[in-house]
Scaffold this motif. Structure first.
Motif, PDB file in Angstrom:
ATOM      1  N   ALA A 152       0.868  -1.190   0.067  1.00 61.29           N
ATOM      2  CA  ALA A 152       0.052  -0.082  -0.124  1.00 61.29           C
ATOM      3  C   ALA A 152       0.831   1.263   0.056  1.00 61.29           C
ATOM      4  O   ALA A 152       0.628   2.250  -0.727  1.00 61.29           O
ATOM      5  CB  ALA A 152      -0.989  -0.057   1.257  1.00 61.29           C
ATOM      6  N   VAL A 153       1.840   1.360   0.663  1.00 60.97           N
ATOM      7  CA  VAL A 153       2.758   2.356   0.905  1.00 60.97           C
ATOM      8  C   VAL A 153       3.523   2.625  -0.706  1.00 60.97           C
ATOM      9  O   VAL A 153       3.691   3.845  -1.069  1.00 60.97           O
ATOM     10  CB  VAL A 153       3.821   2.302   1.892  1.00 60.97           C
ATOM     11  N   LEU A 154       4.060   1.230  -1.030  1.00 61.57           N
ATOM     12  CA  LEU A 154       4.633   1.389  -2.250  1.00 61.57           C
ATOM     13  C   LEU A 154       3.724   2.242  -3.451  1.00 61.57           C
ATOM     14  O   LEU A 154       4.134   3.204  -4.089  1.00 61.57           O
ATOM     15  CB  LEU A 154       5.054  -0.010  -2.947  1.00 61.57           C
ATOM     16  N   ALA A 155       2.402   1.743  -3.349  1.00 61.26           N
ATOM     17  CA  ALA A 155       1.476   2.359  -4.553  1.00 61.26           C
ATOM     18  C   ALA A 155       1.423   3.642  -4.335  1.00 61.26           C
ATOM     19  O   ALA A 155       1.200   4.565  -5.181  1.00 61.26           O
ATOM     20  CB  ALA A 155       0.208   1.321  -4.431  1.00 61.26           C
ATOM     21  N   THR A 156       1.040   4.134  -2.707  1.00 63.59           N
ATOM     22  CA  THR A 156       0.826   5.553  -2.706  1.00 63.59           C
ATOM     23  C   THR A 156       1.718   6.508  -3.099  1.00 63.59           C
ATOM     24  O   THR A 156       1.480   7.437  -3.589  1.00 63.59           O
ATOM     25  CB  THR A 156       0.887   5.830  -0.945  1.00 63.59           C
ATOM     26  N   PHE A 157       3.251   6.181  -3.112  1.00 61.31           N
ATOM     27  CA  PHE A 157       4.246   6.758  -3.663  1.00 61.31           C
ATOM     28  C   PHE A 157       4.752   6.476  -5.152  1.00 61.31           C
ATOM     29  O   PHE A 157       5.726   7.172  -5.544  1.00 61.31           O
ATOM     30  CB  PHE A 157       5.461   6.825  -2.584  1.00 61.31           C
ATOM     31  N   GLY A 158       3.983   5.920  -5.956  1.00 60.52           N
ATOM     32  CA  GLY A 158       3.952   5.507  -7.134  1.00 60.52           C
ATOM     33  C   GLY A 158       5.359   4.621  -7.471  1.00 60.52           C
ATOM     34  O   GLY A 158       5.930   4.932  -8.551  1.00 60.52           O
ATOM     35  N   TYR A 159       5.588   3.780  -6.642  1.00 59.14           N
ATOM     36  CA  TYR A 159       6.660   2.929  -7.131  1.00 59.14           C
ATOM     37  C   TYR A 159       6.098   1.754  -7.865  1.00 59.14           C
ATOM     38  O   TYR A 159       5.600   0.423  -7.418  1.00 59.14           O
ATOM     39  CB  TYR A 159       7.261   2.228  -5.556  1.00 59.14           C
TER      40      TYR A 159
END
Lengths: 422, 422
Positions: free
Chosen positions: A170-177
Motif C-alpha cells: 500500500a505504501v509503495l503504491a501510494t508513492f508511485g513505486y
C-alpha cells in the motif's frame, strides 16, 4: 573408519557460517509481483502525505477572518460557491463571506484557512442561492490536514531488508513505486545422498525409505525467500558424486546436500569436501538433533552438508542456512526470532548437547507455552508436520521440568533476532 | 443525500458473511508446488513408520537367545556375517552365535530380535574372520525400532484444511504423495472506485491520490491463499460501473470493490447493488475504521464493498474477506488468531464503536505487548506498513489505559481462531 570429531557450540558454528554469508543482489519487479519479496532499498516518501492541505471532514472551507465576529447571538452567513469532491479542486475563488462545501480528503481552496464541520452549520436556500451560517469564530488552521502532517517528503517509511507485506505494498503504491527494487532470491541447489533413498514416486522396497529431505528443504528455501534448484539424487560412488558436486557449485549460489555427513562407511561428503579443496568450517556441533551438520566453503560459496535424518536436516537448515538467505535478502535480524515461553512437559533426562525440540507454541491466558510436537527422535518425520517453533534446552547436567521458563525460536515469524545465541 | 444507516455488531456482520461463504474445491498439484497450499484431504500414513523393524543405533543384530548365558565372567562370542548399511538388507542368514553388523536405520535380519550397541562389544579379528563378544544378556526386542512404532498405517497425520509447511511436505514425501490434493485458490476480482484515484504509474495531480487499495488488497488475497484478478478502475458513471460489475461477477468467485460505499454524492455502490438485485447483508458496522464496509450477495457470489480509506479497506478485508477465503481452503478456524496482550499506550478517548488499531506485537520478558503502529486515522496508509496485528478495543463509555489486558488479532499467524467474536 571411526573419526573423532570435536563438537563446537551452536553460536560458534553460526558465527563461522554468517561470516561467509556473502552479499545480496538487487532486481526490479513490478509492484504486483512484489508481495513476499524483500526491499533492497529504504522505502522513502517521494512526496509529503497528505500531498496538499486537505479537509479531514465533510464541511465548509472558509477564510477564518470572515468568522471573527460570529457568536451565538450574531451568526455569520456565508454564500456557498460550489461543492469540492475528493479528487477535485475548487473551480471558483472563495471571496469574502463565501464558503465552499468540501468533502473528506478534498484539497482546500487557496483562499481558505479553516474548515467548519457540517454539523456546526445551519444551511439555508433562498432563490436558488445556498448559504450556511455559523455561531462561533474559527481560527486559521482549524480542521485542516496539513501537507506533510503524516509524512514529510524523503522520510524513510520502511527499511531496506523488510519483507513486503500487504501494508508495505500500500505504501509503495501510494508513492508511485510501479517497479520496486527487491533482493534477488539466492539460488540454492539441493542434492540428496543415501543408498537407502527412493524417490517420492517409487514404491517402497525392503530396507529403503523415500527421500523426504530434498522436498522438505526445497519448501524451507521457498519459505525463507530463496529460489530452489532440485538437483536429484547423488550416486553411490565417490568419483561420480565428486564430479556432480563440483559441477553443481558453478550453477548455484549455495549448495545443500542431505545425508552422507556421518562417520559411517557410506558417508562420502567429508571425502568430497577434502577432494574439492573446500575449507570445512566445522563437522560437529554440540546440538541435538543435527550434531553432524557440516559446512564447507569453496570459492566464495557455502556448501551445507545437512544430516540425512529428517528432523536433523530441518533443524540444520533453520539454524545455519536460513540466516545466510536472510542476509542475502538484506535482513538485519537474520536469525529465528527468540521469545520466552514456559515448558508444558518435563524433560527429565540431562543432555550434554543443546537440544532443539520441534514444538508447538500456544498463546494461553497466562502467557506463552511451548509443547513438544509428538515424537522427538531425529528420525521422526511426522513430528515436523505441526511444529511452529523449537524449544531450546541448553546442554548441561540437569533436566527440565514443566513450567520452566525456556527460550523458543519461532519458525514462522516475519521478524527475526539479531543474535539469539549466548 | 444523507441516508441513515443502522450499525450492526462486528460478530453479527461476520456471521452473515460466513453463512454465505460457499464451499471449497479441490485440485491436484505436484509435491514440488504444494508448499503454501492447503490440504484438501486428511493426510494419512500409507504405510507404517518405520516401515520395517530397524536398528536405531550402529551395532550388531543378534538372536537374543544366543546371549542368554553371557556375563562379565563368561562373555559370549559371535561370528560377524556381514555389514548391513541403511538401505540394504541382510544377504546372509544369521545362525546360532552369529551377528550382523548393522547401521542406524537398516532393516533387521529376519532371524534377529535384538541389537547390541557398538560400545558394548569387544571386536576381534582372527585369520580374516571377524567376531565380537558381549558380557551381558539381551532380551527379545532390545534396541529395535519396531514397524509402526511412530505411526500406524492409516493414521491421520495432518488434517484437511492445514496449510502445507515444509514439515508437511516432508510427511507427504515420506508416504509417496507425488501429487497432492489441495484446495483450489478462490479467484477474487478487485475493482477500485473513486474519481480521486490515479494509477500507481501516474504523476500526482492537484487533489488526487494514487490507488493503493487495489494493490494492497491483491497482496492480502495472495497472503490469504486466494488468486487475484486485477480488474482496474471503475468509471465515474453509474451505468458503465453497473455494467462492469455485472460482467465481473461472472468471471470471478468473489468480487471486491474499494471505495464508493459511503453516503457521499459520488458513492455509487449502494445504487449498483440495488440495480443488480443483490441482497445487501449490511452497510454499516459498529467498528472503526471501516464502518461503511458493505457486503452484498448475488447468485451465490459475495460482493465485498470495502472502504476507500486504506486502513478501513485493510481491516475490512481481514475481518470479512479473509475468513471466506479460509473456509474455501477448508480451514476449520477461519478467523484471525485472537491472543491476549497488554496495551503499551493509553487510549483515553472512549468510542461507541469497536476499534481495530493497527499495531505491532512484541514478545517481552513479562509477556506479550501490543503497541499502535504510529498514526491511526483511517486515511493513514503509512501506519499499515509495520502492523502485524490489530488491537481490539471494544466500544463503550470508557477509554483504555497502558497495561490493560486486551485482545489482539494476529495478521500473520498460520493458526486461526474458531470464533474470536463475543
Amino acid at each position: 573408519m571411526v573419526e573423532k570429531r570435536k563438537p563446537i557450540p551452536v553460536g560458534e558454528a553460526v558465527s563461522r557460517v554468517i561470516a561467509l554469508a556473502g552479499s545480496g543482489k538487487k532486481e526490479r519487479v513490478h509492484i504486483e509481483q512484489s508481495y513476499g519479496r524483500t526491499l533492497a532499498e529504504d522505502l522513502r516518501a517521494l512526496h509529503p502525505v497528505p500531498p496538499f492541505d486537505r479537509s479531514p471532514y465533510d464541511g465548509f472551507a472558509i477564510r477564518s477572518k470572515d468568522s471573527k465576529h460570529a457568536s451565538k447571538d450574531h451568526p455569520v452567513t456565508f454564500t456557498i460557491t460550489e461543492t469540492i469532491g475528493a479528487g477535485f479542486v475548487a473551480s471558483k475563488k472563495v471571496n469574502e463571506f463565501e464558503a465552499a462545501r468540501i468533502m473528506t480528503g478534498a484539497k482546500m481552496p487557496e483562499e481558505c484557512d479553516a474548515v467548519v464541520m457540517l454539523e456546526l452549520t445551519t444551511q439555508t436556500s433562498k432563490n436558488g442561492q445556498e448559504s450556511m451560517s455559523i455561531k462561533r469564530a474559527f481560527k486559521k488552521g482549524d480542521n485542516i490536514s496539513f501537507t506533510g502532517e503524516d509524512t514529510k517528503e524523503g522520510d524513510v517509511l520502511v527499511q531496506k531488508g523488510t519483507k513486503i507485506t500487504p501494508g508495505v505494498v500500500a505504501v509503495l503504491a501510494t508513492f508511485g513505486y510501479e517497479y520496486v527494487e527487491v533482493a534477488r532470491k539466492p539460488l540454492i541447489g539441493i542434492y540428496a545422498t543415501g543408498s537407502e533413498l527412493l524417490d517420492v514416486s517409487e514404491e517402497l522396497e525392503p530396507g529403503k525409505i523415500r527421500n523426504s529431505n530434498a522436498y522438505m528443504a526445497a519448501a524451507q528455501i521457498t519459505a525463507a525467500g530463496g529460489e530452489v534448484r532440485m538437483l536429484g539424487k547423488l550416486d553411490d560412488e565417490l568419483e561420480s558424486c565428486y564430479a556432480s558436486i563440483r559441477e553443481a557449485i558453478n550453477q548455484v549460489d549455495i549448495l545443500i546436500t542431505t545425508g552422507g555427513v556421518s562417520v559411517g562407511d557410506f558417508d562420502f561428503l567429508p571425502a568430497i569436501y577434502d577432494k574439492l579443496g573446500a575449507e570445512v568450517l566445522f563437522n560437529k556441533i554440540a546440538m541435538r538433533p543435527g550434531s553432524v551438520t557440516t559446512v564447507a566453503h569453496l570459492n566464495g560459496k557455502l556448501l551445507f552438508g545437512l544430516s540425512g535424518n529428517p528432523s536433523a536436516c530441518f533443524v540444520g537448515f533453520e539454524l545455519y542456512v536460513r540466516p545466510v538467505i536472510n542476509l542475502r535478502l538484506f535482513k538485519t535480524k537474520p536469525h529465528l526470532l527468540k521469545v520466552k515461553a514456559r515448558l508444558s512437559k518435563d524433560f527429565p533426562k540431562p543432555n550434554p548437547f543443546t537440544r532443539f525440540v520441534r514444538s508447538k507454541l500456544s498463546y494461553e491466558e497466562n502467557g506463552l507455552f511451548a509443547a513438544p510436537n509428538g515424537f522427538d527422535k531425529s528420525s521422526a518425520v511426522t513430528s515436523l508436520a505441526g511444529a511452529d517453533c523449537f524449544i531450546v534446552l541448553p546442554g548441561g547436567t540437569r533436566g527440565y521440568a514443566e513450567g520452566d521458563r525456556i527460550d523458543v525460536l519461532l519458525l514462522e515469524s516475519a521478524e527475526g533476532s539479531e543474535w539469539p545465541w549466548t
